[in-house]
Design a protein around this motif. Sequence first.
Motif, PDB file in Angstrom:
ATOM      1  N   ARG A  34      10.701 -22.578  11.669  1.00  0.00           N
ATOM      2  CA  ARG A  34      11.585 -22.442  12.825  1.00  0.00           C
ATOM      3  C   ARG A  34      10.932 -22.994  14.093  1.00  0.00           C
ATOM      4  N   ARG A  45       7.753 -22.648  15.299  1.00  0.00           N
ATOM      5  CA  ARG A  45       6.704 -21.932  16.048  1.00  0.00           C
ATOM      6  C   ARG A  45       5.427 -21.909  15.223  1.00  0.00           C
ATOM      7  N   ASN A  46       4.367 -22.478  15.774  1.00  0.00           N
ATOM      8  CA  ASN A  46       3.107 -22.591  15.051  1.00  0.00           C
ATOM      9  C   ASN A  46       2.155 -21.474  15.469  1.00  0.00           C
ATOM     10  N   LEU A  47       2.170 -20.386  14.682  1.00  0.00           N
ATOM     11  CA  LEU A  47       1.317 -19.232  15.004  1.00  0.00           C
ATOM     12  C   LEU A  47      -0.147 -19.520  14.682  1.00  0.00           C
ATOM     13  N   ALA A  91       5.100 -15.015   6.465  1.00  0.00           N
ATOM     14  CA  ALA A  91       5.693 -14.863   7.800  1.00  0.00           C
ATOM     15  C   ALA A  91       5.317 -16.057   8.683  1.00  0.00           C
ATOM     16  N   TYR A 150       7.929 -18.752  10.440  1.00  0.00           N
ATOM     17  CA  TYR A 150       7.995 -19.148  11.859  1.00  0.00           C
ATOM     18  C   TYR A 150       7.751 -20.641  12.036  1.00  0.00           C
ATOM     19  N   ASN A 188       4.832  -9.087  17.046  1.00  0.00           N
ATOM     20  CA  ASN A 188       6.085  -8.354  17.218  1.00  0.00           C
ATOM     21  C   ASN A 188       5.952  -6.997  16.522  1.00  0.00           C
TER      22      ASN A 188
END
Lengths: 221, 151
Positions: free
Chosen positions: A171, A173-175, A164, A168, A96
């Motif tokens: 929330r 979301r597994n980056l 960060a 995520y 992002n």
Amino acid sequence: MAAEEGSAPVRLWDAPTRLVHWAMALLIPYSWWTATHDQLERHRLSGYILLGLLLFRLIWGAIGSGPSRFATFVRGPGGVVRYLRGESGAAPPGHNPLGGWSVLAMLAALAAQIGLGLFAVDEDGLESGPLSYLIDFDTARWLAGIHHKLFWVIVALVALHIGAILFYLARGRNLTAAMVTGRMRAGADTEAPAMAPLWRAALAATIAAAIAWFVASGLRF
Amino acid sequence: MRQISFAALLAAGAILLAAAVDPHVAIPARQMGMKQVGRTFKGINDQLHAAAPDAKALKEGTEQLDKLAKQVPGWFPAGSGPDSGVKTSAKASIWTEPADFHAKAVALAAATHALAEGAKHSGDPAVLTPLVRQVGGACKACHTTYKTQDS
């Protein structure tokens, strides 16, 4: 970028980007460990490999796969503000606008750290970077002092990066998984990012390795 | 260049003599001396890494390093330790374990002497690099034990 349910995985991070990422994630702590355990031969080698990886990443930022290109993920201050206000609208998968600057900051700090190390010399005048012969002892010692301090700036930037990722993850979301597999789930309407061919990665790697070798040899053939 | 560094050396020596045990003088003089050691050693290492090492510069540099190394014990007069109130990286154990400290100083002087002798006869990095490593090891041996590591 909502819609995880029922969405299909798209290719996001190509193999070269993932390889560079994880190699850096291993070699940065290794560099610290060797520096603090009097293993300067290995510290230099680690630095040279990091230099090659960094150069590759910079070239790949220009000619690599879509999500890895700087032009894709680097936004001006206006873009970052709009993103923070939630006014960006649909964004391509990948970094992002804020994360893009995090990537740039880490790469810039790493570049500065490698640059300083090339010129640094230890207090005895024994261990030194391959370019330290170009400058005098006192200047090289001064740069070595900055080299020590800048490491903690890198630690802070990496901590922010990991923070960060955890944010995520909390929330849903597994980056990290995306950086391992290269794939992430995206909405069905998301356009699959353009992937660069392998020969281009080979070309970039050859150029990066040649420059890193030349620098490591003290700019001498 | 060499004249300037020699003048600095003389100045450091003169300051040291005048100082007796004034830590405000002895500690900066020691730091100046150690920096001169670093400068000299870097000059030697730069030559050894050069495409065409200068044998004369190596001979002069290693001689100067040997001279400096022999002065090292004199740079640590009693009263110039961390209790003096002047900021120093020298540990108090230098003065509480003088026998070991001086043995390390003797080892350094032996290594710099061997290097200077080697450079008299050869400017070949293959010959001198192992001798340089010996000197570096002697520097490190003392610093590991008797110098606080600042970041």
